[in-house]
Design a protein around this motif. Structure first.
Motif, PDB file in Angstrom:
ATOM      1  N   TYR A 268      -3.320  10.419  -4.407  1.00 23.17           N
ATOM      2  CA  TYR A 268      -2.128  10.674  -3.765  1.00 23.17           C
ATOM      3  C   TYR A 268      -2.224  12.326  -2.899  1.00 23.17           C
ATOM      4  O   TYR A 268      -1.751  13.186  -3.475  1.00 23.17           O
ATOM      5  CB  TYR A 268      -1.236  10.646  -4.475  1.00 23.17           C
ATOM      6  CG  TYR A 268      -0.822   9.316  -5.275  1.00 23.17           C
ATOM      7  CD1 TYR A 268      -1.457   8.209  -4.731  1.00 23.17           C
ATOM      8  CD2 TYR A 268      -0.068   9.205  -6.545  1.00 23.17           C
ATOM      9  CE1 TYR A 268      -1.187   7.015  -5.336  1.00 23.17           C
ATOM     10  CE2 TYR A 268       0.084   7.910  -6.931  1.00 23.17           C
ATOM     11  CZ  TYR A 268      -0.384   6.936  -6.322  1.00 23.17           C
ATOM     12  OH  TYR A 268      -0.223   5.579  -6.909  1.00 23.17           O
ATOM     13  N   ILE A 269      -3.081  12.179  -2.068  1.00 27.57           N
ATOM     14  CA  ILE A 269      -3.060  13.547  -1.162  1.00 27.57           C
ATOM     15  C   ILE A 269      -1.831  13.979  -0.736  1.00 27.57           C
ATOM     16  O   ILE A 269      -1.675  15.159  -0.746  1.00 27.57           O
ATOM     17  CB  ILE A 269      -4.074  13.201  -0.053  1.00 27.57           C
ATOM     18  CG1 ILE A 269      -5.610  12.868  -0.494  1.00 27.57           C
ATOM     19  CG2 ILE A 269      -4.116  14.563   0.906  1.00 27.57           C
ATOM     20  CD1 ILE A 269      -6.489  12.284   0.277  1.00 27.57           C
TER      21      ILE A 269
ATOM     22  N   LYS B 254      -5.248  10.156   7.826  1.00 28.40           N
ATOM     23  CA  LYS B 254      -5.055   8.836   8.251  1.00 28.40           C
ATOM     24  C   LYS B 254      -4.232   8.022   7.305  1.00 28.40           C
ATOM     25  O   LYS B 254      -4.713   7.954   6.015  1.00 28.40           O
ATOM     26  CB  LYS B 254      -6.162   7.884   8.833  1.00 28.40           C
ATOM     27  CG  LYS B 254      -5.919   6.696   9.320  1.00 28.40           C
ATOM     28  CD  LYS B 254      -7.119   6.011   9.884  1.00 28.40           C
ATOM     29  CE  LYS B 254      -6.490   4.766  10.478  1.00 28.40           C
ATOM     30  NZ  LYS B 254      -7.468   3.569  10.753  1.00 28.40           N
ATOM     31  N   THR B 255      -2.962   7.330   7.759  1.00 30.23           N
ATOM     32  CA  THR B 255      -2.199   6.864   6.786  1.00 30.23           C
ATOM     33  C   THR B 255      -2.737   5.200   6.711  1.00 30.23           C
ATOM     34  O   THR B 255      -2.942   4.547   7.744  1.00 30.23           O
ATOM     35  CB  THR B 255      -0.684   6.807   7.234  1.00 30.23           C
ATOM     36  OG1 THR B 255      -0.410   7.979   7.220  1.00 30.23           O
ATOM     37  CG2 THR B 255       0.144   5.919   6.380  1.00 30.23           C
ATOM     38  N   ALA B 256      -2.816   4.792   5.525  1.00 37.86           N
ATOM     39  CA  ALA B 256      -3.420   3.352   5.538  1.00 37.86           C
ATOM     40  C   ALA B 256      -2.178   2.420   4.770  1.00 37.86           C
ATOM     41  O   ALA B 256      -1.296   3.328   3.995  1.00 37.86           O
ATOM     42  CB  ALA B 256      -4.571   3.163   4.439  1.00 37.86           C
ATOM     43  N   HIS B 257      -2.072   1.317   5.058  1.00 36.20           N
ATOM     44  CA  HIS B 257      -0.846   0.411   4.770  1.00 36.20           C
ATOM     45  C   HIS B 257      -1.493  -0.775   3.768  1.00 36.20           C
ATOM     46  O   HIS B 257      -2.254  -1.132   4.232  1.00 36.20           O
ATOM     47  CB  HIS B 257       0.142  -0.100   5.819  1.00 36.20           C
ATOM     48  CG  HIS B 257       0.462   1.070   6.845  1.00 36.20           C
ATOM     49  ND1 HIS B 257       1.584   1.684   6.342  1.00 36.20           N
ATOM     50  CD2 HIS B 257       0.018   1.622   7.941  1.00 36.20           C
ATOM     51  CE1 HIS B 257       1.801   2.814   7.506  1.00 36.20           C
ATOM     52  NE2 HIS B 257       0.782   2.520   8.306  1.00 36.20           N
ATOM     53  N   TYR B 258      -0.621  -0.896   2.559  1.00 37.11           N
ATOM     54  CA  TYR B 258      -1.158  -1.854   1.577  1.00 37.11           C
ATOM     55  C   TYR B 258       0.174  -2.737   1.317  1.00 37.11           C
ATOM     56  O   TYR B 258       1.083  -2.307   1.275  1.00 37.11           O
ATOM     57  CB  TYR B 258      -1.805  -1.280   0.523  1.00 37.11           C
ATOM     58  CG  TYR B 258      -2.948  -0.387   0.859  1.00 37.11           C
ATOM     59  CD1 TYR B 258      -4.342  -0.962   0.858  1.00 37.11           C
ATOM     60  CD2 TYR B 258      -2.617   0.807   0.843  1.00 37.11           C
ATOM     61  CE1 TYR B 258      -5.156  -0.034   1.159  1.00 37.11           C
ATOM     62  CE2 TYR B 258      -3.806   1.881   1.370  1.00 37.11           C
ATOM     63  CZ  TYR B 258      -4.929   1.470   1.058  1.00 37.11           C
ATOM     64  OH  TYR B 258      -6.008   2.080   1.408  1.00 37.11           O
ATOM     65  N   SER B 259      -0.041  -4.101   1.124  1.00 33.93           N
ATOM     66  CA  SER B 259       0.794  -5.017   0.515  1.00 33.93           C
ATOM     67  C   SER B 259       0.250  -4.875  -0.995  1.00 33.93           C
ATOM     68  O   SER B 259      -0.922  -5.009  -1.204  1.00 33.93           O
ATOM     69  CB  SER B 259       0.632  -6.459   0.920  1.00 33.93           C
ATOM     70  OG  SER B 259       1.165  -6.531   2.296  1.00 33.93           O
ATOM     71  N   TYR B 260       1.277  -4.996  -2.037  1.00 27.21           N
ATOM     72  CA  TYR B 260       1.021  -4.946  -3.320  1.00 27.21           C
ATOM     73  C   TYR B 260       1.971  -5.896  -4.274  1.00 27.21           C
ATOM     74  O   TYR B 260       2.897  -6.157  -3.904  1.00 27.21           O
ATOM     75  CB  TYR B 260       0.908  -3.385  -3.875  1.00 27.21           C
ATOM     76  CG  TYR B 260       2.418  -3.036  -3.946  1.00 27.21           C
ATOM     77  CD1 TYR B 260       3.014  -3.246  -5.216  1.00 27.21           C
ATOM     78  CD2 TYR B 260       2.796  -2.211  -3.064  1.00 27.21           C
ATOM     79  CE1 TYR B 260       4.297  -2.634  -5.605  1.00 27.21           C
ATOM     80  CE2 TYR B 260       4.488  -1.828  -3.301  1.00 27.21           C
ATOM     81  CZ  TYR B 260       4.868  -1.951  -4.382  1.00 27.21           C
ATOM     82  OH  TYR B 260       6.143  -1.435  -4.912  1.00 27.21           O
TER      83      TYR B 260
ATOM     84  N   ASP C  28      -5.191   9.032   3.453  1.00 28.34           N
ATOM     85  CA  ASP C  28      -6.467   9.327   3.126  1.00 28.34           C
ATOM     86  C   ASP C  28      -6.964  10.777   3.233  1.00 28.34           C
ATOM     87  O   ASP C  28      -6.338  11.498   3.827  1.00 28.34           O
ATOM     88  CB  ASP C  28      -7.787   8.185   3.775  1.00 28.34           C
ATOM     89  CG  ASP C  28      -7.681   8.361   5.040  1.00 28.34           C
ATOM     90  OD1 ASP C  28      -7.416   9.504   5.529  1.00 28.34           O
ATOM     91  OD2 ASP C  28      -8.391   7.685   5.669  1.00 28.34           O
ATOM     92  N   LYS C  29      -8.313  11.009   2.816  1.00 26.26           N
ATOM     93  CA  LYS C  29      -8.628  12.589   2.976  1.00 26.26           C
ATOM     94  C   LYS C  29      -8.795  12.953   4.314  1.00 26.26           C
ATOM     95  O   LYS C  29      -9.102  14.226   4.577  1.00 26.26           O
ATOM     96  CB  LYS C  29      -9.883  12.626   2.272  1.00 26.26           C
ATOM     97  CG  LYS C  29     -10.969  11.826   2.628  1.00 26.26           C
ATOM     98  CD  LYS C  29     -12.341  11.899   1.881  1.00 26.26           C
ATOM     99  CE  LYS C  29     -13.451  10.894   2.445  1.00 26.26           C
ATOM    100  NZ  LYS C  29     -13.939  10.167   1.234  1.00 26.26           N
TER     101      LYS C  29
END
Length: 116
Positions: free
Chosen positions: A56-57, A88-94, A84-85
């Motif tokens: 959780y940067i 860049k923003t990454a998107h996820y379904s969970y 991320d480090k």
């Protein structure tokens, strides 16, 4: 009990999205176990704390579509965005399946799929 557990999860998520990891961890049992299916298992609050510090940067952003409760379990279905480090923003379904014990989050089984 189910509605109380849903409210606990809502408050915990509010803490983490505001950057208050310790506030979030206050809702977890000391022996909490988090299983990220197909990836890793974290055992204990300290392991979760270290994971949060690393991953959780910036505080994550959640969009919860459904909270479904049954007894000591609450499932949350939605989307999460994390930086991320490299910034860049990454998107996820969970889909997170939380187990509660004595009003605290004692376990997590998380199914996470990258959406990008």
């Amino acid at each position: 009990m189910v509605e109380n557990n849903k409210e606990i999860l809502r408050k915990a998520n509010e803490a983490v999205t505001s950057g208050d990891n310790e506030g979030f961890l206050a809702f977890c049992t000391d022996d909490t176990v988090w299983t990220f299916v197909g990836e890793q298992t974290l055992t204990g609050k300290e392991a979760v704390r270290q994971y949060m510090l690393k991953e959780y940067i910036e505080p994550p952003k959640f969009k919860v579509d459904h909270l479904i409760g049954d007894g000591d379990f609450v499932s949350a279905v939605g989307e999460i965005s994390l930086k991320d480090k490299n910034g860049k923003t990454a998107h996820y379904s969970y889909c997170d399946v939380w187990k509660f014990r004595d009003g605290k989050m004692a376990g997590l089984k998380a199914f996470v799929i990258k959406a990008d």
